[in-house]
Design an enzyme around this catalytic site. Structure first.
Site, PDB file in Angstrom:
ATOM      1  N   THR A 113      78.980  98.133  28.743  1.00 25.93           N
ATOM      2  CA  THR A 113      77.977  98.120  27.671  1.00 25.93           C
ATOM      3  C   THR A 113      76.556  98.110  28.235  1.00 25.93           C
ATOM      4  O   THR A 113      75.690  98.869  27.781  1.00 25.93           O
ATOM      5  CB  THR A 113      78.159  96.840  26.811  1.00 25.93           C
ATOM      6  OG1 THR A 113      79.548  96.626  26.607  1.00 25.93           O
ATOM      7  CG2 THR A 113      77.419  96.938  25.506  1.00 25.93           C
ATOM      8  N   THR A 114      76.341  97.244  29.213  1.00 25.39           N
ATOM      9  CA  THR A 114      75.005  97.103  29.806  1.00 25.39           C
ATOM     10  C   THR A 114      74.547  98.447  30.365  1.00 25.39           C
ATOM     11  O   THR A 114      73.405  98.854  30.198  1.00 25.39           O
ATOM     12  CB  THR A 114      75.064  96.057  30.950  1.00 25.39           C
ATOM     13  OG1 THR A 114      75.834  94.938  30.524  1.00 25.39           O
ATOM     14  CG2 THR A 114      73.686  95.616  31.367  1.00 25.39           C
ATOM     15  N   TRP A 115      75.460  99.122  31.011  1.00 25.71           N
ATOM     16  CA  TRP A 115      75.172 100.418  31.629  1.00 25.71           C
ATOM     17  C   TRP A 115      74.872 101.470  30.545  1.00 25.71           C
ATOM     18  O   TRP A 115      73.873 102.182  30.616  1.00 25.71           O
ATOM     19  CB  TRP A 115      76.387 100.836  32.453  1.00 25.71           C
ATOM     20  CG  TRP A 115      76.161 101.912  33.466  1.00 25.71           C
ATOM     21  CD1 TRP A 115      74.980 102.493  33.820  1.00 25.71           C
ATOM     22  CD2 TRP A 115      77.168 102.516  34.281  1.00 25.71           C
ATOM     23  NE1 TRP A 115      75.185 103.432  34.803  1.00 25.71           N
ATOM     24  CE2 TRP A 115      76.515 103.462  35.099  1.00 25.71           C
ATOM     25  CE3 TRP A 115      78.548 102.346  34.393  1.00 25.71           C
ATOM     26  CZ2 TRP A 115      77.215 104.241  36.022  1.00 25.71           C
ATOM     27  CZ3 TRP A 115      79.243 103.118  35.311  1.00 25.71           C
ATOM     28  CH2 TRP A 115      78.585 104.057  36.126  1.00 25.71           C
TER      29      TRP A 115
ATOM     30  N   HIS B 202      80.126  95.476  19.483  1.00 32.62           N
ATOM     31  CA  HIS B 202      81.451  95.272  20.088  1.00 32.62           C
ATOM     32  C   HIS B 202      82.515  95.219  18.983  1.00 32.62           C
ATOM     33  O   HIS B 202      83.696  95.063  19.272  1.00 32.62           O
ATOM     34  CB  HIS B 202      81.510  93.937  20.830  1.00 32.62           C
ATOM     35  CG  HIS B 202      80.881  93.937  22.201  1.00 32.62           C
ATOM     36  ND1 HIS B 202      80.974  94.985  23.066  1.00 32.62           N
ATOM     37  CD2 HIS B 202      80.191  92.968  22.862  1.00 32.62           C
ATOM     38  CE1 HIS B 202      80.348  94.679  24.203  1.00 32.62           C
ATOM     39  NE2 HIS B 202      79.861  93.460  24.099  1.00 32.62           N
TER      40      HIS B 202
ATOM     41  N   ARG C 102      87.383 101.082  28.934  1.00 30.79           N
ATOM     42  CA  ARG C 102      87.613 100.980  30.377  1.00 30.79           C
ATOM     43  C   ARG C 102      89.084 100.776  30.642  1.00 30.79           C
ATOM     44  O   ARG C 102      89.807 100.233  29.790  1.00 30.79           O
ATOM     45  CB  ARG C 102      86.813  99.777  30.900  1.00 30.79           C
ATOM     46  CG  ARG C 102      86.786  99.635  32.386  1.00 30.79           C
ATOM     47  CD  ARG C 102      85.887  98.458  32.771  1.00 30.79           C
ATOM     48  NE  ARG C 102      85.670  98.406  34.194  1.00 30.79           N
ATOM     49  CZ  ARG C 102      84.946  97.497  34.811  1.00 30.79           C
ATOM     50  NH1 ARG C 102      84.349  96.543  34.117  1.00 30.79           N
ATOM     51  NH2 ARG C 102      84.809  97.507  36.124  1.00 30.79           N
TER      52      ARG C 102
ATOM     53  N   ARG D 238      78.622  92.229  38.139  1.00 30.11           N
ATOM     54  CA  ARG D 238      79.490  91.561  39.119  1.00 30.11           C
ATOM     55  C   ARG D 238      79.742  92.500  40.282  1.00 30.11           C
ATOM     56  O   ARG D 238      79.292  92.257  41.405  1.00 30.11           O
ATOM     57  CB  ARG D 238      80.800  91.126  38.445  1.00 30.11           C
ATOM     58  CG  ARG D 238      81.691  90.244  39.290  1.00 30.11           C
ATOM     59  CD  ARG D 238      82.962  89.904  38.529  1.00 30.11           C
ATOM     60  NE  ARG D 238      83.757  91.083  38.216  1.00 30.11           N
ATOM     61  CZ  ARG D 238      84.730  91.581  38.981  1.00 30.11           C
ATOM     62  NH1 ARG D 238      85.060  90.974  40.104  1.00 30.11           N
ATOM     63  NH2 ARG D 238      85.390  92.664  38.616  1.00 30.11           N
TER      64      ARG D 238
ATOM     65  N   GLY E 143      80.796  96.285  39.469  1.00 32.16           N
ATOM     66  CA  GLY E 143      80.533  97.649  39.001  1.00 32.16           C
ATOM     67  C   GLY E 143      81.412  98.684  39.680  1.00 32.16           C
ATOM     68  O   GLY E 143      80.967  99.791  39.963  1.00 32.16           O
TER      69      GLY E 143
HETATM   70  P1  PAP Z   1      79.544  92.943  27.830  1.00 31.73           P
HETATM   71  O1  PAP Z   1      80.962  93.173  27.446  1.00 31.73           O
HETATM   72  O2  PAP Z   1      79.237  91.469  27.978  1.00 31.73           O
HETATM   73  O3  PAP Z   1      78.592  93.648  26.915  1.00 31.73           O
HETATM   74  P2  PAP Z   1      79.578  94.940  29.905  1.00 31.73           P
HETATM   75  O4  PAP Z   1      78.272  95.452  30.364  1.00 31.73           O
HETATM   76  O5  PAP Z   1      80.364  95.801  28.972  1.00 31.73           O
HETATM   77  O6  PAP Z   1      79.346  93.499  29.308  1.00 31.73           O
HETATM   78  O7  PAP Z   1      80.524  94.697  31.139  1.00 31.73           O
HETATM   79  C1  PAP Z   1      80.099  94.255  32.393  1.00 31.73           C
HETATM   80  C2  PAP Z   1      80.770  95.142  33.423  1.00 31.73           C
HETATM   81  O8  PAP Z   1      80.016  96.355  33.547  1.00 31.73           O
HETATM   82  C3  PAP Z   1      80.779  94.496  34.791  1.00 31.73           C
HETATM   83  O9  PAP Z   1      81.971  94.953  35.433  1.00 31.73           O
HETATM   84  P3  PAP Z   1      82.668  94.146  36.645  1.00 31.73           P
HETATM   85  O10 PAP Z   1      82.895  92.760  36.182  1.00 31.73           O
HETATM   86  O11 PAP Z   1      83.952  94.868  36.907  1.00 31.73           O
HETATM   87  O12 PAP Z   1      81.734  94.238  37.794  1.00 31.73           O
HETATM   88  C4  PAP Z   1      79.518  95.063  35.393  1.00 31.73           C
HETATM   89  O13 PAP Z   1      79.479  95.002  36.796  1.00 31.73           O
HETATM   90  C5  PAP Z   1      79.567  96.488  34.897  1.00 31.73           C
HETATM   91  N1  PAP Z   1      78.230  97.083  34.913  1.00 31.73           N
HETATM   92  C6  PAP Z   1      77.097  96.610  34.364  1.00 31.73           C
HETATM   93  N2  PAP Z   1      76.066  97.432  34.623  1.00 31.73           N
HETATM   94  C7  PAP Z   1      76.552  98.466  35.360  1.00 31.73           C
HETATM   95  C8  PAP Z   1      75.966  99.626  35.945  1.00 31.73           C
HETATM   96  N3  PAP Z   1      74.687  99.897  35.824  1.00 31.73           N
HETATM   97  N4  PAP Z   1      76.790 100.462  36.618  1.00 31.73           N
HETATM   98  C9  PAP Z   1      78.110 100.190  36.749  1.00 31.73           C
HETATM   99  N5  PAP Z   1      78.712  99.111  36.237  1.00 31.73           N
HETATM  100  C10 PAP Z   1      77.949  98.234  35.537  1.00 31.73           C
END
Ligand code: PAP
Length: 335
Positions: A84-86, A144, A166, A301, A303
């Site tokens: 989502t953040t991405w 969400h 995902r 975390r 990514g």
């Molecule tokens: P949310 O459900 O709280 O909205 P969301 O952004 O969907 O959060 O999920 C976070 C995941 O997106 C993390 O995955 P991980 O735990 O496997 O690492 C986070 O690292 C990943 N994420 C956030 N920003 C990016 C980015 N710019 N590029 C790639 N992955 C990202």
């Protein structure tokens, strides 16, 4: 298109339940009789076949009735922990690129604000329904919530939706880490979390219902619903960014592509770039009346794809794969 960044200080509060009886008497309070489960960082309540964080339930219950969709709304709908953040960062940067030009890239809002705060969630966390009414069209919004909890006008008016999901094993591991990171109290062990996830009991779960609702919508409205997976953004970010710009009706011009503007969007929104910013390393926000602290670093975390192998046993992986196969059988959706 201009989207006004959300003032998170004003809008983050989840303290005020709206329009639902505050009576604790079960006879008078329809919420009190809904199934509730502990286990994740905060209790979840089952409403309309969707497990929602209990402290946010009343806000989400109002969305279907009170959210006034507009035909030109763009909704970024995601299953949690799917990127989502991405997606918020990418979509915000794409649609606002003439306003926040790359000439002054050091003034771009992404450099000082977490992407989650640049695109409001419908009905909660900076996107209270009255506030959404004040935004100019076309609005860039996020949710969400499963499709079934949005008003049917989202479909009938033809609102455009970008859905992001995902690979479920990775989504689960990301969920588990995130919940344990934001919880101030007891942590959830992997096995307990896994059992709940497979039973469909996780925030905004069952995950399979979530994926399937938007998947079917994308088959019915292919011009208006773009179905994306985290894995395809990881493997082909430039292609996704170009496709996303086309879908959002602000395609990159040939001249922009020559200047590499599309590549700059990819770079600015990359995990490496965002996770190294001061706001995302040190910022954060309290939720659930102070019971949770969401440090923005917990949204960045690793990514990566395939991290589940570092945490789950082979048996767990196979069990979740079988569940996924079973739930998605006949739908055309595969992982
Ligand atoms: P949310 O459900 O709280 O909205 P969301 O952004 O969907 O959060 O999920 C976070 C995941 O997106 C993390 O995955 P991980 O735990 O496997 O690492 C986070 O690292 C990943 N994420 C956030 N920003 C990016 C980015 N710019 N590029 C790639 N992955 C990202």
């Amino acid at each position: 298109m201009e989207q006004v960044p959300v003032d998170t200080k004003e809008k983050d509060s989840n303290k005020t339940p709206v329009a639902i009886s505050s009576e604790t008497n079960h006879d008078n309070n329809p919420i009190a009789i809904l199934p509730t489960r502990e286990g994740w960082s905060t209790p979840l309540t089952l409403y309309n076949n969707c497990w929602l964080r209990s402290h946010m339930l009343t806000k989400f219950m109002l969305v279907k009735e009170k959210f006034k969709s507009r035909h030109d709304d763009i909704i970024l709908a995601t299953h949690p922990k799917s990127g989502t953040t991405w997606l918020k960062a990418l979509a915000f940067t794409i649609v606002n690129r003439s306003y926040y030009s790359f000439v002054n890239v050091d003034q771009h809002p992404l450099l000082t604000q977490n992407p989650q705060n640049l695109v409001p969630f419908i009905g909660a966390q900076g996107g209270d329904l009255d506030y959404l009414e004040t935004l100019p069209s076309p609005r860039l919004l996020a949710t969400h919530l499963p499709l079934s909890m949005l008003p049917s006008t989202v479909t009938t008016m033809g609102c455009r939706i970008v859905y992001l999901c995902r690979e479920p094993k990775d989504a689960f591991i990301s969920r588990w880490h995130f919940d344990n990171k934001i919880a101030k109290g007891a942590k959830t062990d992997l096995n307990t979390a896994f059992t709940m996830f497979c039973e469909g009991c996780s925030p905004f779960g069952p995950f399979w219902e979530h994926y399937l609702q938007y998947w079917k919508e994308s088959l019915q409205r292919p011009q208006e619903v773009l179905f994306l997976r985290y894995e395809e953004i990881v493997s082909c970010p430039l292609k996704v960014v170009r496709d996303l710009a086309k879908f959002l009706q602000v395609p990159f011009t040939e001249e922009e592509e020559r200047r590499g503007v599309d590549q700059e969007v990819v770079g600015l929104c990359s995990f490496k770039s965002l996770s190294n910013l001061d706001i995302n390393k040190n910022g954060g926000v309290e939720r659930a009346e102070g019971k949770l602290f969401i440090g923005y670093s917990s949204l960045f975390r690793q990514g990566k794809t395939g991290d589940w192998v570092n945490h789950m046993s082979k048996d767990m992986g196979e069990k979740l794969d079988r569940l996924v196969e079973d739930k998605f059988r006949g739908s055309g959706l595969k992982f």
